[in-house]
Scaffold this active site. Structure first.
Site, mmCIF file in Angstrom:
data_model
loop_
_atom_site.group_PDB
_atom_site.id
_atom_site.type_symbol
_atom_site.label_atom_id
_atom_site.label_comp_id
_atom_site.label_asym_id
_atom_site.label_seq_id
_atom_site.Cartn_x
_atom_site.Cartn_y
_atom_site.Cartn_z
ATOM 1 C CD GLU B 205 -2.734 -1.093 0.115
ATOM 2 O OE1 GLU B 205 -3.400 0.154 -0.341
ATOM 3 O OE2 GLU B 205 -3.557 -1.730 -0.538
ATOM 4 C CB SER B 485 -50.725 -32.995 35.292
ATOM 5 O OG SER B 485 -51.979 -33.560 35.694
#
Lengths: 195, 811
Positions: B205, B485
């Site tokens: 770069e 239940s």
């Protein structure tokens, strides 16, 4: 190098032994100040140079521990039963002791809880957690944890007795005379059962 | 956003000012002498010099204040529970390899660095990563684990040849809580940045990075020539500093004024900061990809996103790939355009070789490697949405949303990913097969499941539905349904708490009953089998889940007492005292049901269910620890007897499928629950260590055509067959005594055909039954009583197996 290793083995053994036997030490005078006692007992190993990690030498020999500390019969029995629990739990108990010595109660608790993640029904870990809470003056929690330890402590009379001692002390601190009286009765029962 | 707006406005103002200046100059220029022109030019020059200086001063202020004051928003990172490796732990070599794969460890032939493992015949060797836990930093170690019969036999720290008792692996990252602007970022301190990355950035770069002052005139020229002549690697003229400025301070628009700003700011940045500071900011700032709506910023994040590994573990070829993305993260996206990405990566590698950063051999070797991009980011938030939802809700009690999203908190949770995966897979399979069998259209059945560790209350797995869509309705927390239940154990516990009146053998009436409801109407419940069973023992009534017996018992006890018990078990919601409560007209979420059964399973000790254990800040500093909170809310002995009754449900009651499908794991305990018209199918069950609650039903509240037994229970068994819960241990509390019973009457202790039940010592029933096959000749009841008492003491030391044998009459 060899010497250091030996010292390390010895000190590790002593540390574990005393931690576990402490619960067995149960004269009334001792019990009146167990908080200080615990620190003092474990504190004597402060400069053993142990690292703050869960490492123990697996080649620990009970003989070495016995000859060093020369315990009476009661201590002897209790230490053997505790040592037979599991190396993992022992490692965490030792870890917690090191943190307690360093005055780091939070990490001691964290270490014990980590142990409980692996062995959720280990009465020694619950008992040690109860005494940690007792030191922190978290009375109600100490009582519950001692009861929890007792729920898994059948067969370990000294441990049960120590749990009742924690309950008695915490109940007294809470002003719960009835609770303390009941706990004292249990302590007495365990003391007479022994003899 | 606001910053950018302000910036644009200021720019506009500046340009407007200069235009006005020019027009004034034109007007004043007509009919004046040349000296006044000169004066004007001078004046203009001074003004623009002043303006320019002011502008530069302003930019300078921005550069310094924003650069120094810049605090990146970091998402919170959520971790599963770490795997504890200890001697004796049940885990096979293959299972551990899977764990290493999920932690993105690389399988290598020889170990070089952290994050690598190597399998051998009976062992696995690996180098762990550094990891900051709440209590301490776990340093990277070279470890060998030896296995024997599916268990860990030894753990050796190879660096010092020490035997370890326990070793904690780093936990798996399971999710992130993102900042509002949807940025993802993993900050990497400069000293942890691989040298090769810095070299590659410079080589590709900005070759003169260490020599220029922010802009590189030579570089621009070279790039122009290179682009024209080669047509290969496209080179840009921007320096790294310019690129950083562009990412950091400026908008993405390509205008001349932005370019000017970029140049000035780059120079200013270079004046104020060192090359290392600029490089470090660049590495953490640059945009390298897109994860859904979220931008992937910085190389640390990119390493995690593309390779699921930390940046410092990446090989040269992997780093080269990330560098390739700088020029076009979307164009070179390796998941979409692998060829392009590979080509560019190799160009970068050859450039590195040309510039002397890589030997030809190394460059060739690196170029020959495939891309090896990880399939899906392991922390993809869609993976455990229901669990993370609960984590988020629990966190929001203590943390502000802002802090959660931006401060980089590290959250340690209780999730056991292995359990979670098992539960999810079981849900998928079982629901599909149930739909087929019950002829329901595919996708209509829904499920929720909570798995917890009994003594510590930690949520180990949580499923909120069968679809793993993060926006899906979290049924485990939000489906508030009648529990049927499942409420019954609270009724029977209430009875057993009155030891002077009730024990497991107490007869209760299973006969029709008519009760007035709150609206004045009569309520006449029926048994599920529509039969009337007459007088039945308490244990039978619960194990067979008889409705009439339960209602009669509950009314005898008093509704207020049952409600009190439910609260003691951990139900915080308001509970209406209607008779229908006794059959479960109570509406609860699966999580609330879990809390209730937690207290039952843990012997009356209530532990709030937890998902969060610890919170650390972004630097690994401990912030908060959510320790074990425990209180005893129900006395142990009554819970002990209830637990025992619930084990009968699993061995011979409505959940006897457990005995059939997992015979080797008994005793286990649990309760089925079914609601009207088979709308809800429930099962809550536990072993000694793990509790699991399952709900099955439909979102449209239509019939699921399933009972608790045919639906939820079957799924529970599927799950538990894999989780392998420990069989229940019955460590007898102080005041409990076991006694043998036959046909619901106490018999002599030596009766072979009899079954043992626990009783409160002080209220032990008299021996009233006779045994046909007594072995011992001595008929003295007193002596036998004495024998039983002696045995009771011995029980304290007996093994679990003994108790199981006795409990289930296996001799």
């Amino acid at each position: 190098m060899k010497k250091t290793k030996l010292i390390k083995i010895l000190s590790t053994g002593i540390l574990i032994f005393i931690n576990l036997c402490f619960s067995a030490c149960s004269t009334t005078s001792e019990h009146n100040t167990p908080v200080e006692d615990r620190t003092a007992t474990t504190g004597s190993h402060q400069d053993t140079g142990k690292e703050n990690n869960v490492v123990t030498n697996t080649k620990k020999e009970p003989e070495t521990i016995q000859s060093t500390v020369a315990p009476d019969d009661e201590h002897h029995q209790e230490s053997i039963s505790a040592q037979s629990t599991s190396p993992v739990a022992l490692a965490f108990l030792e870890d917690a002791d090191n943190y307690t010595i360093a005055g780091d109660s939070a990490r001691a608790v964290a270490s014990l809880e980590r142990g409980l993640d692996i062995e959720p029904k280990n009465p020694w870990l619950w008992n040690r957690l109860a005494s940690e809470r007792l030191q922190q003056k978290l009375w109600a929690e100490a009582i519950t944890l001692a009861k929890k330890s007792n729920a898994f402590a059948s067969g370990h009379k000294q441990l049960q007795k120590d749990n009742w001692q924690i309950i008695s002390q915490a109940s007294t601190a809470l002003g719960d005379k009835e609770g303390a009286r009941k706990a004292d009765k249990m302590i007495e029962r365990f003391s007479t059962e022994k003899t | 956003m606001t910053g950018k707006k302000k910036r644009t406005q200021t720019k506009k103002k500046t340009s407007r000012k200069s235009k006005t200046g020019k027009s004034k100059a034109r007007k004043s220029g007509t009919g004046r002498t040349s000296s006044s022109y000169k004066y004007l030019i001078l004046q203009l020059f001074v003004i623009s010099l002043l303006c320019g200086t002011a502008y530069v001063v302003w930019l300078n202020h921005r550069v310094t204040s924003e650069f120094e004051g810049k605090r990146w928003s970091l998402p919170a990172r959520v971790y599963a529970r770490p795997l504890e490796l200890y001697v004796g732990a049940t885990i096979s070599k293959n299972e551990l390899s899977k764990v290493f794969n999920s932690l993105a460890y690389q399988h290598v032939a020889s170990l070089h660095g952290p994050g690598q493992y190597h399998k051998q015949a009976n062992s696995i060797r690996f180098i762990s990563r550094n990891f900051d836990f709440w209590d301490r930093r776990e340093q990277s170690k070279r470890i060998e684990i030896e296995f024997s019969a599916g268990k860990i036999q030894s753990i050796t720290d190879e660096t010092n040849a020490k035997q370890l008792v326990i070793f904690r692996l780093e936990p798996q990252l399971i999710g992130k809580i993102y900042p509002e602007h949807n940025e993802d970022r993993v900050l990497v301190p400069y000293d942890e940045v691989p040298v090769f990355l810095v070299e590659a950035l410079v080589a590709v770069e900005d070759r003169h990075f260490y020599r220029h002052f922010g802009i590189d005139l030579k570089g621009i020229l070279r790039a122009m020539i290179s682009n024209i002549t080669s047509g290969g690697l496209r080179q840009g003229g921007s320096t790294l500093t310019q690129q950083l400025v562009k990412n950091y301070f400026l908008t993405r628009e390509r205008t001349f004024s932005r370019k000017i700003n970029e140049v000035i700011m780059a120079v200013l940045l270079e004046r104020h900061y060192s090359k290392a500071e600029i490089m470090s900011a660049y590495i953490n700032e640059i945009y390298l990809g897109q994860h859904g709506a979220r931008g992937v910023h910085g190389f640390g994040t990119a390493a995690e996103f593309y390779f699921s590994r930390p940046l410092n573990e990446l090989n040269n070829d992997e780093i080269a790939l990330l560098v390739a993305l700088v020029r076009g993260a979307s164009y070179y996206n390796p998941r979409k355009h692998a060829d392009r990405a590979l080509k560019r990566r190799n160009l970068i590698l050859s450039l590195m070789q040309q510039q002397g950063y890589l030997s030809t051999a190394d460059a060739n070797k690196a170029s020959a490697r495939p891309l090896k991009i990880s399939k899906k980011p392991s922390w993809s938030s869609a993976k455990y949405p229901a669990f993370l939802d609960l984590v988020r809700r629990q966190l929001q009690k203590n943390y502000q949303t802002e802090d959660l999203r931006n401060e980089g908190l590290r959250i340690f949770t209780t999730l056991n990913t292995r359990y979670q995966d098992i539960v999810e897979q079981s849900v998928q399979k079982r629901l599909a097969s149930l739909e087929k069998r019950k002829q329901l259209s595919a996708g209509t059945l829904q499920a929720a499941s909570v798995i917890t560790s009994i003594e510590t209350g930690e949520v180990l797995a949580l499923v909120g539905g069968r679809n793993k869509n993060s926006n899906d309705f979290n049924r485990a927390l939000d489906a508030i349904r009648p529990i049927g239940s499942l409420v019954k154990p609270a009724v029977y516990l209430t009875a057993l708490m009155q030891a002077d009146k009730y024990n497991s053998l107490t007869l209760i009436e299973d006969k029709p009953v008519s009760l007035k409801q709150y609206d004045g109407s009569a309520w006449e419940p029926e048994n599920y089998d529509n039969k009337i069973h007459g007088d039945v023992a308490l244990h039978t009534a619960l194990s067979k889940s008889y409705n009439l017996a339960t209602v009669n018992l509950g009314m005898q006890l008093g509704l207020n007492k049952v409600v009190k018990t439910l609260h003691a078990l951990g139900i915080e919601a308001e509970i209406p005292e209607y008779p229908s409560l006794l059959l479960g007209s109570l509406n609860l979420s699966p999580l609330q049901v879990t809390q209730m059964y937690q207290t039952l399973a843990s012997g009356g000790f209530q532990v709030p269910l937890r998902t969060i254990k610890e919170v650390l800040d972004k630097d690994g500093k401990p912030l908060e620890r959510y320790g074990l909170e425990i209180k005893q809310t129900v006395e142990s002995k009554s819970v002990f007897m209830t637990r025992h009754l619930l084990s009968e449900v699993a061995s011979s009651g409505t959940a006897r499928s457990i005995a059939a499908r997992m015979p080797g794991s008994l005793p286990l305990a649990g309760k089925t629950g079914t609601t009207n018209e088979l709308r809800d199918s429930w099962f809550a069950g536990f072993g000694d260590d793990v509790l699991g609650v399952i709900w099955l039903g439909r979102d449209d509240n239509q019939s699921s055509r399933l009972t608790g037994s045919s639906g939820a229970l079957q799924l529970w068994i599927d799950i538990m067959q894999d989780l392998k819960p420990q069989p229940l241990s019955f460590i007898t509390p102080e005041d409990i005594e076991w006694a043998k019973t036959l046909d619901d009457q106490r018999v002599q202790d030596d009766c072979l055909a009899a079954v043992a039940y626990p009783f409160v010592q002080a209220y032990l029933p008299e021996i009233s039954g006779t045994c046909q096959n007594t072995l011992i000749q001595d008929a003295s009841v007193n002596k036998r009583e004495k024998n039983i008492k002696t045995e009771r003491k011995d029980e304290k030391n007996e093994t679990n197996k003994d108790i199981i044998n006795r409990h289930f009459n296996i001799h």
